[in-house]
Design an enzyme around this catalytic site. Structure first.
Site, PDB file in Angstrom:
ATOM      1  N   CYS A  56       0.818  -1.221   0.000  1.00 36.32           N
ATOM      2  CA  CYS A  56       0.000   0.000   0.000  1.00 36.32           C
ATOM      3  C   CYS A  56       0.847   1.265   0.000  1.00 36.32           C
ATOM      4  CB  CYS A  56      -0.966   0.005   1.187  1.00 36.32           C
ATOM      5  SG  CYS A  56      -0.156   0.152   2.782  1.00 36.32           S
ATOM      6  N   CYS A  86      -3.391  -0.865   8.414  1.00 40.29           N
ATOM      7  CA  CYS A  86      -2.807   0.385   8.923  1.00 40.29           C
ATOM      8  C   CYS A  86      -2.602   0.310  10.439  1.00 40.29           C
ATOM      9  CB  CYS A  86      -3.702   1.571   8.577  1.00 40.29           C
ATOM     10  SG  CYS A  86      -3.837   1.882   6.806  1.00 40.29           S
TER      11      CYS A  86
END
Length: 142
Positions: free
Chosen positions: A34, A104
């Protein structure tokens, strides 16, 4: 609504952003899939209490929000308490994240652990390497 009010608040008004020049521990982690990169800085006193914690994150809003929340959750805690921080606790503190953004929170947990590991290494403190194994094996993280 895709993101909670807390996620939006920590994204738009992140806490503890920046660098600690004379940090006692610095950890940097990234996710190639990402593109998120988190750098965590810890200032630790003689009682192993985290007196200051700052971060720099290059990434999406969820990466910034989880970094911000993680620093808020470990500041004032001992190093051993900070090591207990889980990505699930960060997600819960933010009132949730979309499933495709959970990685995340894993980065935030790993950034804290990487900074603690650096602190241990700098100070010759022995530790169990298993404490610092990757927290997740999801498609984004592996």
């Amino acid at each position: 609504m895709l993101y909670s009010e807390k996620v939006m608040d920590h994204f738009q008004n992140p806490r503890n952003v920046g660098k600690i020049e004379d940090a006692d521990g610095v950890g940097e982690v990234g996710n190639a899939k990402c593109g998120d990169i988190m750098k965590m800085y810890l200032k630790i006193d003689e009682n192993q209490v985290i007196t200051d914690c700052r971060f720099n994150t290059f990434g999406c809003g969820s990466a910034i929000a989880t970094s911000s929340m993680a620093t808020e959750m470990i500041k004032g805690k001992t190093v051993s308490e900070a090591m207990e921080l889980s990505n699930q606790a960060v997600v819960e503190a933010l009132d949730g994240l979309p499933a495709h953004k959970i990685h995340c929170s894993v980065l935030a947990e790993e950034a804290v652990k990487a900074a603690v590991k650096d602190y241990y290494d700098r100070n010759g403190i022995s530790y169990d390497p298993k404490l610092f194994e990757k927290a997740c094996g999801c498609e984004h993280c592996s």
